[in-house]
Design an enzyme around this catalytic site. Structure first.
Site, PDB file in Angstrom:
ATOM      1  N   ILE A  78      31.216   7.113  21.509  1.00  9.18           N
ATOM      2  CA  ILE A  78      32.520   7.754  21.338  1.00  9.18           C
ATOM      3  C   ILE A  78      32.631   8.274  19.910  1.00  9.18           C
ATOM      4  CG2 ILE A  78      33.754   5.628  20.687  1.00  9.18           C
ATOM      5  CD1 ILE A  78      36.117   6.705  22.461  1.00  9.18           C
ATOM      6  N   CYS A  79      33.319   9.406  19.752  1.00 12.37           N
ATOM      7  CA  CYS A  79      33.613   9.967  18.435  1.00 12.37           C
ATOM      8  C   CYS A  79      35.057  10.450  18.461  1.00 12.37           C
ATOM      9  CB  CYS A  79      32.630  11.087  18.094  1.00 12.37           C
ATOM     10  SG  CYS A  79      32.760  12.544  19.169  1.00 12.37           S
ATOM     11  N   ARG A  80      35.393  11.410  17.655  1.00  8.42           N
ATOM     12  CA  ARG A  80      36.775  11.903  17.613  1.00  8.42           C
ATOM     13  C   ARG A  80      37.109  12.733  18.847  1.00  8.42           C
ATOM     14  NH1 ARG A  80      38.887  16.644  16.205  1.00  8.42           N
ATOM     15  NH2 ARG A  80      41.086  16.693  15.650  1.00  8.42           N
TER      16      ARG A  80
END
Length: 116
Positions: A64-66
């Site tokens: 997961i990232c932004r």
């Protein structure tokens, strides 16, 4: 490329889940807010050849990232290393929009994983 929704990611990485949630954002983003069960491993470190944290090795991973871009890159990189990995469509933006829990480094009772 396998992508999953934030709700499915939460199910897979929660207390009854089988996977490790790997947050690949940089330190400032992590501190600003992350999923409670996440393990912090920046994409920049992975790209430089850093290994996964010990407890994340040989387990399914959910990156997961932004917004979902860096997590796709991380998933591609980790898959090339032999990992079983999917990424979260929409990233932490979609996670928060779905009403899933978010903690900050300053929050009491933060349960986020160790920084790598």
């Amino acid at each position: 490329m396998a992508r999953i929704t934030p709700v499915r990611a939460h199910e897979r990485t929660g207390t009854d889940g089988d996977a490790v949630l790997l947050d690949v954002r940089e330190a400032e983003e992590w501190s600003a807010g992350h999923a409670p069960a996440a393990v912090h491993t920046p994409l920049s470190a992975l790209t430089a050849g850093a290994p996964l944290p010990r407890h994340a090795r040989h387990r399914p991973l959910v990156a997961i990232c932004r917004s979902g871009r860096r997590s796709q890159a991380a998933a591609t990189l980790l898959r090339a290393r032999g990992a079983d990995v999917v990424d979260v469509s929409g990233g932490m933006l979609a996670w928060a929009e779905a009403g899933l829990p978010v903690v900050t480094e300053a929050s009491p009772g933060t349960t986020g994983g160790p920084a790598a």
